[in-house]
Design an enzyme around this catalytic site. Structure first.
Site, PDB file in Angstrom:
ATOM      1  N   CYS A  13       0.703  -1.227  -0.034  1.00 51.23           N
ATOM      2  CA  CYS A  13       0.042  -0.096  -0.014  1.00 51.23           C
ATOM      3  C   CYS A  13       0.917   1.190  -0.031  1.00 51.23           C
ATOM      4  O   CYS A  13       2.094   1.240   0.152  1.00 51.23           O
ATOM      5  CB  CYS A  13      -0.865   0.080   1.235  1.00 51.23           C
ATOM      6  N   CYS A  16       3.543   1.789   2.653  1.00 48.47           N
ATOM      7  CA  CYS A  16       4.601   1.112   2.378  1.00 48.47           C
ATOM      8  C   CYS A  16       5.654   1.729   1.739  1.00 48.47           C
ATOM      9  O   CYS A  16       6.922   1.865   2.047  1.00 48.47           O
ATOM     10  CB  CYS A  16       4.465  -0.414   1.861  1.00 48.47           C
ATOM     11  N   ASP A 446       0.234  16.780 -27.459  1.00 52.48           N
ATOM     12  CA  ASP A 446       1.061  16.722 -28.635  1.00 52.48           C
ATOM     13  C   ASP A 446       0.205  17.382 -29.792  1.00 52.48           C
ATOM     14  O   ASP A 446      -1.204  17.490 -29.624  1.00 52.48           O
ATOM     15  CB  ASP A 446       1.376  15.348 -28.986  1.00 52.48           C
ATOM     16  N   ASP A 662       0.177  10.675 -29.147  1.00 55.04           N
ATOM     17  CA  ASP A 662      -0.098   9.421 -29.880  1.00 55.04           C
ATOM     18  C   ASP A 662       1.121   8.637 -30.515  1.00 55.04           C
ATOM     19  O   ASP A 662       1.019   7.555 -31.213  1.00 55.04           O
ATOM     20  CB  ASP A 662      -1.100   9.958 -31.185  1.00 55.04           C
ATOM     21  N   ASP A 666       6.050  10.436 -27.984  1.00 58.03           N
ATOM     22  CA  ASP A 666       5.475  11.101 -26.759  1.00 58.03           C
ATOM     23  C   ASP A 666       5.606   9.958 -25.753  1.00 58.03           C
ATOM     24  O   ASP A 666       5.143  10.351 -24.883  1.00 58.03           O
ATOM     25  CB  ASP A 666       3.877  11.072 -26.938  1.00 58.03           C
TER      26      ASP A 666
END
Length: 889
Positions: A13, A16, A446, A662, A666
C-alpha cells in the site's frame, strides 16, 4: 552522482512505499529517491563515494522490506518487458487462486454458521446443543484454508507492526486474528462447560464464535485486491514494443563488400548501406546519396524529412525511396532511440505513487484502534469486570474497526468508474490513473495526431499561368472556369505523383479525386528523393517538388517568396508545380485540425486547467495552431527527451500534469506525466506507455476522463466518510463508554453486523456512479477549428520576371473529401470495431477488394462500399480482418 534503479519487494500500500522512501532518504549521501508502488521499483540518485548500493539495500531491509539493484547489464526487453509482464500475470493468477479457494470454503462456512437463521437444515451431528463443539470445530476447519491461502496478510501485517509502521495489512491481520483467536478460546470454554454439564453455558459460548467474521475479512479484502490487480496497467509492455521497433540487422560495408550483421554488432567506425524502405540501424551521418526519411518514430511528424550528404540520421527511422551510405556515430544504448527506451523505463519507475486515502488514514487509524481496544480491556479489569467481559470488549472494538468497508471504499468506486469510462470509449488502465486525474491542473498536448488529424491533406492551391487556354489543351478538367483551372493543376500534380507512396503524393491524389479530376497518364516519370519528381503530362514536361528542386532545374522562384512565407506561417508544406520555364502553381499540404479540438480546449479552460502544446514541429506552425485554438502556451521544435523534461519541469513547479499524445516520441512524456492519455489511433508504444486510452481519438474524451475522475474521487471520499462513521459511532459503544450509565454495550456480534452494513452502504454508494453521463459537445467545423480547404486562383499573364507577382483573380472554398452515401453505395454494418486501429484494419482489407471504393466509418460501425462490388468478397475481406458483417443495406 549515480542514478540507479532497485527492485523492491513486500510493498502492499501507499504507507509501505512512503516508509521505504523515508528510510532510503535518511541515508547519508542519497540525493533523491522515488518509489513506484505500481512497478515495485525505486529510483535512487546518490553519491557513490559516500554510500553504496548495499547501504541502500540495508536501509530498505531495516524498514521491513527487500531491495536489490536492477541488473544494468540485462536487456531492456527482459527487464522491462516480458519478465515484468509475466510477474504481473503471476500475481494476478495468485490472487485469483486465493479468491477461488476463499469463496469455495466461505460459502459452506456461512451456511453452517448462519444457516439456522434462515431455517436451513444442518446435519444431525451439528444440530443439537451437545454437538456445539463439533459445530465450532467444523467452522474452524472451514476457516483454516481461507486463512492459509491468505497468510500473506499476516506475514506482511505483523512484520509492519513489528517495525512500528502498521498498514492496512496490519489492520486486516489483527482484526482477523482477534476474531479467530476469540473463537478458539470459546471452543475451549464450550468444551469445559460441556464436560461440567452446564448446557446453558455451552449455548452461550456457541453464540460467540466469530470464525466467519475473521474469514470474511480475508475473503472480502482479497476480492478488492484481485479487482485492483486486474485494473493495473502493464507499463512494462511499452519497453518491449519499443525494442521490437528497433532494426534487427544492418548492411555494413567492410573492405568493399556488403555484409549483413545483427544491428547490435555495429561499430562506431562502420559504414552502413541503407536501402529504400529499410529501418536505419544506428545514429550517423550520410556520406553518400540523398533521400527522404520518415522520422515519425522520433518526432511524431508525418511528412518525411529531406536528407543529403552531411545530414544526420537516427536509428529506427524509416528510409524513403533513396539508397545511401552513412557513417555510424552512435550505436547500441547510445543511440537516440535507445535513450527513448531508457527514458520510458526511468519515467515509469520514478512516477510518484498514488497514496490511497484509505492507506493514509489506516496508518493512524490502526494504532488508534489498537490503543482503544487495549485501554478498554485494562480499564474494565481495573474497575472489577471479569476477564471475559474485558476481553469481549476489546474484541468488539477490533471487530467493529474491521477494514472491510475501509478496504472496499476505494476499489469498488474505481471498478465502477473504470467500467463507466469504457462505456464512453475511455479505457482506464489503472485505478491510480483514475484517482490522479482529478488533481490535474495542466494538460500538455502533442500536436500531430492529437490536436490535428495526423495525415496531410491539400489545404489550398495557387496557380500562375501564362495562357490558361493553351496550357490546358489535351488535359482533362471537370468543367470550365475556375474549376477548370483547379482541375488542370491537380491533373498535372496527380499524374506525376500517382505512382508515389509519399504522404504528400497521397494528399495530392486525394484532392484530385475529390475535385472529380480525370487524371492523365504521366510518362518518363523520374523521382528525386527528398526534392521532387518530374515527368511528361499531355506532351509537356513538368516538375513537382520543393523550391530547391526547381532552382536546380533552372526555374526561378524569387517572386514566390511571400506565398512561401505565408505557407510557412500557416504551417503548410508547399508542393510547387512548374513547366520547363517557370512555376505554374502550388499546392499547399497541411495537417488538418480535428473538429473537436477547440471545444476540448475550451472545456479544459472552464475546468481551470492550463493547456500547453508540446510539438516537434517548427515554431511558425505551432504558433499558428496556438493562435487558432486559443492554447495558453506552446513549446515547439522539441525532441522526445525534451518533452519528458518539460513535463518534469512542470511537476517541479508543483503542477499536476496530464500528457496527451499518440506517437513513439510521446512515450517518455506519457510515462513521466502524472497521467498519460494516449490517442486510440496512435502507436502501440504510446498506448502502452499511457494510463488512459482515448479510443475515439477525440480530445473531448480527455475532458470526460477528468470529469469522471472528479466524480469517482467524490464518491471515494463519501465512502470513506461513511465507513468511518460506522466505526466511530460503534467504537465507543463497543468499548463500553455508555455501559455504566445506560447499560449500552456493543457486542462483537452487533459489531460484525455494523461492519457488514457499512460495506453494503459503501458498495451501494459506489454504484451510483453508473448514472455518470459524458457531456458531449457537438463541434462543427467552425467551432472545432477545422480549416476549410480553399483555392486561391491567381490568374494573369506571366511575363517571365522572377520579381513580378500575378494578380489575384478569384478566391473560393472547395468542398471537403468526405464521401456521401447515395444509391450507388451499400452500407455494411460491422461488429467488433473498437478504435481507429480497427477502422484502419477494415479499410485496408476493403481496399484490396476490386471495385469496392470503400469508406469505413468507426462512429457508424459501418463501411460504405460501391454497390457494384461483390458482396461476398466484401464480407470475406471483413471476416479475414477479424471482424463480422451483421447487415447490409
Amino acid at each position: 552522482m549515480e542514478d540507479r534503479k532497485f527492485d523492491v519487494t513486500g510493498m502492499s500500500c501507499a504507507a509501505c512505499s512512503a516508509r521505504v522512501e523515508k528510510a532510503v532518504a535518511a541515508v547519508e549521501g542519497v540525493d533523491s529517491v522515488s518509489v513506484n508502488l505500481l512497478t515495485n521499483s525505486m529510483q535512487v540518485q546518490y553519491d557513490s563515494n559516500a554510500v553504496s548500493a548495499e547501504d541502500i539495500e540495508n536501509a530498505v531491509s531495516a524498514a521491513g522490506y527487500g531491495a536489490s539493484p536492477a541488473d544494468a547489464g540485462e536487456s531492456a526487453k527482459s527487464r522491462g518487458g516480458e519478465d515484468a509482464v509475466s510477474i504481473q500475470e503471476q500475481q494476478t493468477k495468485e490472487l485469483a487462486f486465493r479468491l477461488k479457494v476463499s469463496l469455495i470454503f466461505f460459502a459452506p462456512l456461512m451456511y453452517v454458521s448462519m444457516g439456522h437463521m434462515w431455517g436451513a437444515p444442518l446435519p444431525s451431528f451439528l444440530e443439537e446443543t451437545q454437538n456445539a463443539v463439533s459445530m465450532a470445530l467444523t467452522l474452524l476447519l472451514l476457516s483454516v484454508p481461507i486463512i492459509f491461502v491468505n497468510r500473506v496478510y499476516y506475514t506482511r501485517g505483523f512484520r509492519a507492526l513489528f517495525h512500528l509502521a502498521p498498514n492496512m495489512d496490519s489492520l486486516i491481520a489483527i482484526s482477523s486474528t482477534a476474531a479467530i483467536s476469540y473463537g478458539i478460546f470459546e471452543i475451549y470454554r464450550m468444551s469445559w462447560a460441556l464436560g461440567a454439564g452446564q448446557m446453558d453455558l455451552v449455548m452461550k459460548y456457541s453464540m460467540n464464535l466469530y470464525f466467519e467474521s475473521g474469514a470474511m475479512i480475508l475473503a472480502l479484502i482479497t476480492i478488492g485486491k484481485y479487482l485492483e490487480a486486474r485494473s493495473k496497467g502493464k507499463t512494462s509492455e511499452a519497453i518491449t514494443k519499443l525494442v521490437d521497433m528497433a532494426p534487427k540487422t544492418a548492411t555494413v560495408v567492410r573492405q568493399g563488400v556488403d555484409v549483413v550483421i545483427p544491428a547490435d554488432e555495429i561499430l562506431a567506425t562502420d559504414i552502413v548501406r541503407v536501402h529504400p524502405g529499410e529501418s536505419i540501424p544506428a545514429d550517423g551521418v550520410i556520406t553518400q546519396g540523398q533521400t527522404s526519411v520518415d522520422e515519425s518514430a522520433i518526432t511524431g511528424e508525418p511528412i518525411p524529412v529531406e536528407k543529403t550528404e552531411g545530414s544526420n540520421v537516427t536509428a529506427a527511422t524509416i528510409n524513403g525511396n533513396g539508397a545511401f551510405l552513412m557513417r555510424v556515430t552512435r550505436t547500441g544504448e547510445d543511440t537516440t532511440f535507445a535513450q527513448i527506451i531508457k527514458l520510458v523505463e526511468q519515467a515509469s519507475a520514478s512516477k510518484a505513487p498514488i497514496a490511497r486515502l484509505a492507506d493514509k488514514i489506516a496508518g493512524v487509524f490502526v494504532p488508534v484502534v489498537m490503543g482503544i481496544a487495549l485501554v478498554a480491556c485494562i480499564v474494565w479489569l481495573l474497575v472489577g469486570a471479569t476477564f471475559e467481559f474485558a476481553l469481549t470488549t476489546a474484541i468488539a472494538v477490533l471487530v467493529i474497526a474491521c477494514p472491510c468497508a475501509l478496504g472496499l471504499a476505494t476499489p469498488v468506486a474505481i471498478m465502477v468508474g473504470t467500467g463507466k469510462g469504457a462505456e464512453n470509449n475511455i479505457l482506464i488502465k489503472s485505478g491510480e490513473a483514475l484517482e490522479t486525474a482529478h488533481l490535474i491542473d495542466t494538460v500538455v498536448m502533442d500536436k500531430t495526431g492529437t490536436i490535428t488529424e495526423g495525415s496531410p491533406i491539400a489545404d489550398y492551391t495557387k496557380l500562375w499561368v501564362e495562357d490558361a487556354g493553351d496550357v490546358r489543351e489535351g488535359l482533362h478538367a471537370p468543367d470550365g472556369g475556375e474549376n477548370s483551372l483547379l482541375g488542370w493543376l491537380l491533373d498535372i500534380a496527380a499524374a506525376l505523383e500517382s505512382g508515389s507512396e509519399h504522404p504528400l503524393a497521397k494528399a495530392v491524389t486525394e484532392a484530385a479525386e475529390s475535385a472529380g479530376v480525370n487524371v492523365s497518364e504521366a510518362e518518363d516519370v523520374r523521382y528525386f528523393p527528398g526534392r521532387g519528381i518530374s515527368g511528361n503530362v499531355g506532351g509537356r514536361k513538368y516538375f513537382a517538388g520543393n523550391r530547391r528542386f526547381l532552382n536546380e532545374n533552372g526555374i526561378g522562384t524569387d517572386f514566390m517568396q511571400d506565398v512561401l512565407d505565408e505557407a510557412a506561417e500557416k504551417g503548410d508544406t508547399p508542393l510547387i508545380i512548374a513547366d520547363e520555364k517557370h512555376p505554374v502553381g502550388m499546392i499547399a499540404v497541411a495537417d488538418r485540425i480535428k473538429d473537436t479540438s477547440r471545444a476540448a480546449i475550451d472545456e479544459f479552460k472552464k475546468l481551470g486547467i492550463e493547456v500547453v502544446m508540446l510539438t516537434g514541429d517548427n515554431r511558425k506552425t505551432a504558433e499558428a495552431v496556438k493562435n487558432e485554438l486559443g492554447i495558453d502556451r506552446v513549446v515547439a521544435e522539441v525532441l522526445p527527451q525534451d518533452k519528458a523534461r518539460e513535463i518534469e519541469d512542470l511537476q517541479k513547479q508543483g503542477r499536476h500534469v496530464a500528457m496527451i499524445g499518440d506517437g513513439v516520441n510521446d512515450a517518455p512524456a506519457l510515462a513521466r506525466a502524472d497521467v498519460g492519455m494516449a490517442i486510440g489511433a496512435g502507436t502501440d508504444v504510446a498506448i502502452e506507455s499511457a494510463d488512459i486510452i482515448l479510443s475515439r481519438s477525440d480530445l473531448l474524451d480527455a475532458v470526460t476522463a477528468v470529469k469522471l475522475s472528479k466524480s469517482v474521487i467524490r464518491t471515494i471520499k463519501q465512502n470513506l466518510f461513511w465507513a468511518f462513521f460506522y466505526n466511530t459511532l460503534g467504537i465507543p459503544l463497543a468499548a463500553g463508554v455508555f455501559y455504566s450509565q445506560l447499560g449500552w454495550q456493543l457486542s462483537p456480534v452487533i459489531g460484525a453486523a455494523c461492519m457488514g452494513l457499512s460495506s453494503v452502504f459503501v458498495v451501494s454508494n459506489a454504484l451510483r456512479l453508473r448514472r455518470f453521463k459524458a457531456d458531449r459537445i457537438d463541434a462543427g467545423a467552425g467551432e472545432g477549428g477545422a480549416s476549410p480547404r480553399e483555392a486561391s486562383l491567381l490568374v494573369g499573364e506571366y511575363t517571365g520576371e522572377d520579381n513580378e507577382m500575378p494578380r489575384i483573380e478569384a478566391v473560393r472554398e472547395i468542398e471537403g473529401t468526405e464521401k456521401e452515401t447515395d444509391d450507388m453505395e451499400k452500407k455494411y454494418e460491422i461488429e467488433g470495431m473498437m478504435c481507429r486501429h480497427c477502422e484502419a484494419a477494415v479499410q485496408k482489407a476493403l481496399d484490396a477488394v476490386p471495385g469496392a471504393n470503400a469508406k469505413v466509418v468507426l462512429e457508424d460501425n459501418a463501411a460504405y462500399v460501391d454497390a457494384s462490388a461483390d458482396e461476398e468478397a466484401v464480407k470475406k475481406a471483413v471476416e479475414d480482418a477479424g471482424y463480422k458483417v451483421t447487415g447490409v443495406a
